[in-house]
Scaffold this active site. Structure first.
Site, PDB file in Angstrom:
ATOM      1  N   TYR A 146       0.854  -1.188   0.000  1.00 37.88           N
ATOM      2  CA  TYR A 146       0.000   0.000   0.000  1.00 37.88           C
ATOM      3  C   TYR A 146       0.889   1.236   0.000  1.00 37.88           C
ATOM      4  CZ  TYR A 146      -4.025   2.862   1.693  1.00 37.88           C
ATOM      5  OH  TYR A 146      -5.032   3.788   1.850  1.00 37.88           O
ATOM      6  N   LYS A 177      -1.599  -1.209  -3.998  1.00 38.88           N
ATOM      7  CA  LYS A 177      -2.588  -0.138  -4.095  1.00 38.88           C
ATOM      8  C   LYS A 177      -1.818   1.174  -4.107  1.00 38.88           C
ATOM      9  CE  LYS A 177      -6.361   2.273  -1.771  1.00 38.88           C
ATOM     10  NZ  LYS A 177      -7.093   2.526  -0.503  1.00 38.88           N
TER      11      LYS A 177
END
Length: 334
Positions: A146, A177
Site C-alpha cells: 500500500y 494499491k
C-alpha cells in the site's frame, strides 16, 4: 477459496460506523452496510476492511478483529475480503496478519512503516524493503503493498522497489494499491507484470484516475469514493473493459466522460478527508438500510468520524449535497 491474486474490478475500502453515544462500532449497522456493498446488484470485485477510510488507526486490536469477523459473516460465501493490517512496527503487523487469518480474510494490505518519515531510524528505502521482505515471508495470506505517502510521513515507494519485491516474493506479494496518484507507476508496473498472467494486480487508490489507470494497465481501483457511488464506478469499469474487448470506441469514450464527472464530484471530498466521505456515503447507507430517520439513532450520527476528529461544517455538507446531485441526476447511481 479466493484466487492467489485479487480479482480485477472495483474494490471498496468500507467505512466504519460508530455509535457516538458510547463510542463503539455499531456492528448491527455495519453488517447491513457490508451486506449491501457485497450484493450482486452492486457488482464489486471485493471489499477492503480496515483501510484508511475505516479509520483503522483509531481502532483497538479487538475492534479490528471484530470488524473483520463482522464482514466475513455479512458477505456472501466466497466474496473476497482484503484486510488492512498496517501498524507502526513489524511486530504489530504480524499480530494483525494473524488476526486476519483467524477472521477469514483472503488478502492483506500493508503500508510501509512511516511513523518516523522517509529517513526512519536507519534511513531510506532499505528499511522499507527489509520490512516487506520479512512480512512477505511471515504472512500466511497473499500481501498487497500500500503506497500512500500522505499517511506515511511522506514515504513514497518507487515502482522499482515495488517491482523488486513482487518479483522476489512471487505468489506472496501479489499486488499493490497506489494512492500516490501516479499513473506512471501503474504503467511501469504493468510492464513488469503482464496482466494476462494474473501474477500481480496493480490497483489505483483513487477513482478519479480510474480510466487513466485502466488505460495504463491497472486492474481497477480500491477507492474511498466507492462508499459514495459504488455502482457508478462499477459501471465505468465495465464499460471501459467491454469497450476494449469489443474495440468499441464509443463505450470507452462514455466511460471516460462518466469518470470525469465523478472526478469533479470527488474533488469536493478530498479537502475534508474521511469526514466528508462518510457524510457523502449516507446515501449508500440508506440503500443498505442503515440510515433510518425513525430509529434510535439518526443515520447522520452513525456516519460521523470517530473522536477526536470533528465532522464537517454545514457549508461543506451543502457543497457535497450539490455535488452528489450531479451523480443522481445523471442516472449513474440509480
Amino acid at each position: 477459496m479466493a484466487p492467489p491474486v485479487p480479482a480485477s474490478g472495483i474494490w471498496v475500502p468500507a467505512i466504519t460506523l460508530f455509535n457516538p453515544r458510547n463510542d463503539t462500532i455499531d456492528l448491527s449497522s455495519q453488517t447491513k452496510y457490508f451486506r449491501y456493498l457485497s450484493s450482486p446488484e452492486v457488482g464489486l470485485a471485493g471489499l477492503l476492511i480496515l483501510g484508511t477510510n475505516a479509520e483503522t488507526f483509531l481502532l483497538t486490536r479487538q475492534e479490528r478483529y471484530d470488524l473483520l469477523c463482522c464482514a466475513r459473516t455479512a458477505v456472501p460465501p466466497g466474496f473476497p475480503i482484503m484486510a488492512g493490517v498496517s501498524g507502526h512496527s513489524t511486530a504489530q503487523v504480524k499480530e494483525y496478519i494473524d488476526d486476519a487469518v483467524k477472521a477469514g480474510a483472503d488478502y492483506v494490505l500493508v503500508l510501509p512503516p512511516g511513523y518516523f518519515g522517509p529517513k526512519g531510524p536507519r534511513g531510506g528505502e532499505q528499511m522499507v524493503e527489509d520490512f516487506f521482505d520479512e512480512i512477505a515471508t511471515y504472512s500466511k495470506l497473499p500481501v498487497l503493498i500500500y503506497n500512500f505517502p500522505a499517511v506515511c510521513g511522506g514515504i513514497d515507494l518507487s515502482s522499482s522497489l515495488i517491482g523488486r519485491l513482487g518479483k522476489r516474493h512471487k505468489g506472496k506479494i501479489v499486488g499493490c494499491k497506489l494512492t500516490c496518484g501516479s499513473v506512471a507507476k501503474i504503467t511501469r508496473l504493468a510492464s513488469l507484470f503482464e496482466p494476462s498472467k494474473k501474477e500481480f494486480a496493480v490497483f489505483g487508490g483513487q477513482s478519479d484516475f480510474l480510466v487513466g489507470g485502466l488505460a495504463a494497465g491497472s486492474s481497477g481501483c480500491i477507492a474511498a469514493f466507492g462508499n459514495v457511488s459504488p455502482r457508478a464506478l462499477v459501471c465505468i469499469y465495465n464499460d471501459w473493459v467491454r469497450g476494449e474487448g469489443e474495440n468499441d470506441k464509443a463505450k470507452r469514450q462514455d466511460a471516460l466522460r462518466r469518470n470525469a464527472m465523478l472526478a469533479n464530484v470527488e474533488e469536493h471530498l478530498k479537502a475534508d478527508g474521511i469526514a466528508a466521505v462518510k457524510y457523502a456515503a449516507m446515501n449508500t447507507g440508506l440503500r443498505a438500510g442503515v440510515v433510518n430517520r425513525y430509529g434510535e439513532l439518526e443515520g447522520e450520527e452513525l456516519f460521523r468520524p470517530r473522536k477526536p476528529y470533528p465532522e464537517i461544517s454545514e457549508e461543506t455538507k451543502q457543497k457535497i449535497d450539490t455535488a452528489l446531485g450531479i451523480i443522481f441526476e445523471s442516472g449513474l447511481e440509480t
